[in-house]
Design an enzyme around this catalytic site. Structure first.
Site, PDB file in Angstrom:
ATOM      1  N   ARG A 116       0.883  -1.185   0.000  1.00  0.00           N
ATOM      2  CA  ARG A 116       0.000   0.000   0.000  1.00  0.00           C
ATOM      3  C   ARG A 116       0.910   1.221   0.000  1.00  0.00           C
ATOM      4  NH1 ARG A 116      -5.193   1.213   3.796  1.00  0.00           N
ATOM      5  NH2 ARG A 116      -6.032  -0.175   2.204  1.00  0.00           N
ATOM      6  N   HIS A 143      -7.542   0.504  -6.124  1.00  0.00           N
ATOM      7  CA  HIS A 143      -7.691  -0.364  -4.951  1.00  0.00           C
ATOM      8  C   HIS A 143      -8.345  -1.674  -5.432  1.00  0.00           C
ATOM      9  CE1 HIS A 143      -7.788  -1.589  -0.937  1.00  0.00           C
ATOM     10  NE2 HIS A 143      -8.616  -0.736  -0.389  1.00  0.00           N
ATOM     11  N   GLN A 146     -10.199  -4.193  -3.110  1.00  0.00           N
ATOM     12  CA  GLN A 146     -11.483  -3.669  -2.648  1.00  0.00           C
ATOM     13  C   GLN A 146     -12.571  -3.933  -3.698  1.00  0.00           C
ATOM     14  OE1 GLN A 146     -12.113  -1.862   0.401  1.00  0.00           O
ATOM     15  NE2 GLN A 146     -14.169  -2.399  -0.243  1.00  0.00           N
ATOM     16  N   ASP A 238     -17.348   6.947  -0.968  1.00  0.00           N
ATOM     17  CA  ASP A 238     -16.051   6.830  -0.292  1.00  0.00           C
ATOM     18  C   ASP A 238     -15.782   8.178   0.378  1.00  0.00           C
ATOM     19  OD1 ASP A 238     -13.480   6.096   0.499  1.00  0.00           O
ATOM     20  OD2 ASP A 238     -12.605   6.193  -1.517  1.00  0.00           O
ATOM     21  N   CYS A 278     -16.384   1.478   1.039  1.00  0.00           N
ATOM     22  CA  CYS A 278     -15.184   0.654   1.260  1.00  0.00           C
ATOM     23  C   CYS A 278     -14.748   0.688   2.724  1.00  0.00           C
ATOM     24  CB  CYS A 278     -14.060   1.131   0.348  1.00  0.00           C
ATOM     25  SG  CYS A 278     -13.726   2.902   0.501  1.00  0.00           S
ATOM     26  N   ARG A 306     -13.505  -9.097   2.024  1.00  0.00           N
ATOM     27  CA  ARG A 306     -12.086  -8.821   1.746  1.00  0.00           C
ATOM     28  C   ARG A 306     -11.263 -10.058   2.093  1.00  0.00           C
ATOM     29  NH1 ARG A 306     -10.173  -3.555   1.710  1.00  0.00           N
ATOM     30  NH2 ARG A 306      -8.254  -4.581   1.058  1.00  0.00           N
TER      31      ARG A 306
HETATM   32  N1  NVA Z   1     -10.075   6.577  -1.096  1.00  0.00           N
HETATM   33  C1  NVA Z   1      -9.697   6.106   0.210  1.00  0.00           C
HETATM   34  C2  NVA Z   1      -9.927   4.646   0.341  1.00  0.00           C
HETATM   35  C3  NVA Z   1      -9.628   4.058   1.676  1.00  0.00           C
HETATM   36  C4  NVA Z   1      -9.821   2.575   1.710  1.00  0.00           C
HETATM   37  C5  NVA Z   1      -8.242   6.457   0.461  1.00  0.00           C
HETATM   38  O1  NVA Z   1      -7.422   6.324  -0.465  1.00  0.00           O
HETATM   39  O2  NVA Z   1      -7.914   6.886   1.561  1.00  0.00           O
HETATM   40  N1   CP Z   2     -11.183  -0.436   2.746  1.00  0.00           N
HETATM   41  C1   CP Z   2      -9.921  -0.500   3.157  1.00  0.00           C
HETATM   42  O1   CP Z   2      -8.991  -0.744   2.382  1.00  0.00           O
HETATM   43  O2   CP Z   2      -9.761  -0.317   4.493  1.00  0.00           O
HETATM   44  P1   CP Z   2      -8.384  -0.087   5.233  1.00  0.00           P
HETATM   45  O3   CP Z   2      -7.860   1.254   4.795  1.00  0.00           O
HETATM   46  O4   CP Z   2      -8.721  -0.122   6.697  1.00  0.00           O
HETATM   47  O5   CP Z   2      -7.429  -1.177   4.865  1.00  0.00           O
END
Ligand code: NVA
Ligand code: CP
Length: 345
Positions: A116, A143, A146, A238, A278, A306
């Site tokens: 990530r 993502h 997800q 989101d 998400c 997930r």
């Molecule tokens: N769009 C959000 C998704 C979190 C799972 C982010 O990138 O923070």
């Molecule tokens: N939806 C998701 O990826 O959650 P986290 O940021 O907690 O991993």
């Protein structure tokens, strides 16, 4: 005990790819294979209790996580493997040493990498340089894990997703990109409503529209949330400020206020339409408590899935017989062992 799913039952033996960097890496057949295996894994977890015995997974995280970290760690442990968490909040990946060197080290110790990162190119560079599978656990652009879990959840509830209507309301961000691309592969109609200036990237919209055309569906971008949600079978939102955009949260809260998913907006959806997110959610911002806590909300089913979907992905990418990268790494390990035996004899 239900036996492990055979290759014949899977109908396709393995994924056509050896990494999951972007959603577009997966063909529709790949996605369907992941879903079939995820069904099996979800229904018969004990059958997979030793499926990844001896396998090691590195988890590189530059950003916080609840769901992604826990589901990959628990997923590995529940299949007899092990995950090592590498906190890369500081320094970020590539700052202490090159990403290439990180990849070339990790491939000597572990069987796969989950990453990530802020920049999508970091995950792409890991995948280019590592001889082991690399899985995108969220970047600024995508993502994919997800989106896979989300469509798996919808498939459980609605059956085939061909012609399914999903509305995404909010920021045209990483999650939106993945939902568009994977949704188009599955033949779903995707309608996205964002404030002007916050649309998903046009290259990804065009790519999703091309795939959708081939699959007989549509991908459209509008600015009116009511237009997007009209008759939708799923309404997805989101956060308005993603991780790394916290400095702009105040400004974004003003711009995005008309895009909040409320009971009034949900009333425009299909009567059987569900609410999706998400997570993490900023309750009272992009979604009201009344919607996220309503019977129409399937957010915790998404979160649960997930685990099952990523277990299927890990089996397909790290399992001995399935991944071309795993097979390649195995061959190199055998060659190394052969050299050692040869040297000592
Ligand atoms: N769009 C959000 C998704 C979190 C799972 C982010 O990138 O923070
Ligand atoms: N939806 C998701 O990826 O959650 P986290 O940021 O907690 O991993």
């Amino acid at each position: 005990m239900t036996p492990v799913m055979t290759a014949v039952e899977r109908q396709q033996e393995r994924l056509y790819v050896s990494d999951l960097v972007a959603d577009s890496d997966l063909t529709r057949e790949d996605i369907e294979l992941i879903f079939r295996l995820a069904d099996h894994v979800k229904n018969a977890p004990p059958a997979y209790a030793r499926a990844l015995e001896g396998k090691q997974l590195a988890l590189i995280f530059e950003k916080p996580s609840l769901r992604t970290r826990v589901t990959f760690e628990v997923g590995m442990t529940s299949m007899g493997g092990h995950a090592v968490y590498l906190d890369h909040a500081k320094p970020r990946l590539g700052e202490r040493e090159s990403i290439k060197d990180v990849a070339r080290n990790l491939e000597r110790w572990v069987d796969g990498i989950v990453a990530r990162t802020f920049s999508h190119t970091s995950v792409a560079e890991l995948a280019e340089n590592a001889s082991i599978p690399v899985i995108n656990a969220l970047t600024d652009l995508f993502h994919p894990c997800q989106a896979l879990a989300d469509y798996f959840t919808l498939r459980e509830k609605f059956g085939s997703l061909e012609g399914f209507k999903l509305a995404f309301v909010g920021d045209g961000n990483n999650v939106c990109h993945s939902l568009m691309i994977t949704g188009a592969s599955l033949g779903a109609h995707i309608l996205v409503a964002t404030p002007p200036g916050f649309e998903p990237k046009s290259d990804f919209v065009k790519a999703a529209q091309k795939t959708a055309l081939e699959r007989g569906s549509t991908v459209r971008i509008v600015h009116d949330p009511i237009e997007a949600v009209d008759g939708a079978q799923a309404v997805y939102t989101d956060v308005w400020a993603s991780m790394g955009q916290e400095h702009a949260a105040h400004l974004r809260a003003q711009v995005f206020a008309p895009y909040r998913v409320t009971e009034d907006l949900m009333a425009r959806a299909d009567s059987g339409g569900v609410f999706m997110h998400c997570l993490p959610a900023h309750r009272g911002q992009e979604v009201s408590d009344a919607v996220i806590d309503s019977p129409r909300s399937i957010v915790y089913d998404q979160a649960e899935n997930r685990l099952h979907v990523q277990k299927a992905l890990l089996l397909l990418l790290l399992g001995n017989e399935t991944s071309s990268k795993a097979r390649g790494a195995g061959r190199r390990a055998e060659e190394k062992n052969f050299c050692l035996v040869a040297q000592s004899s």
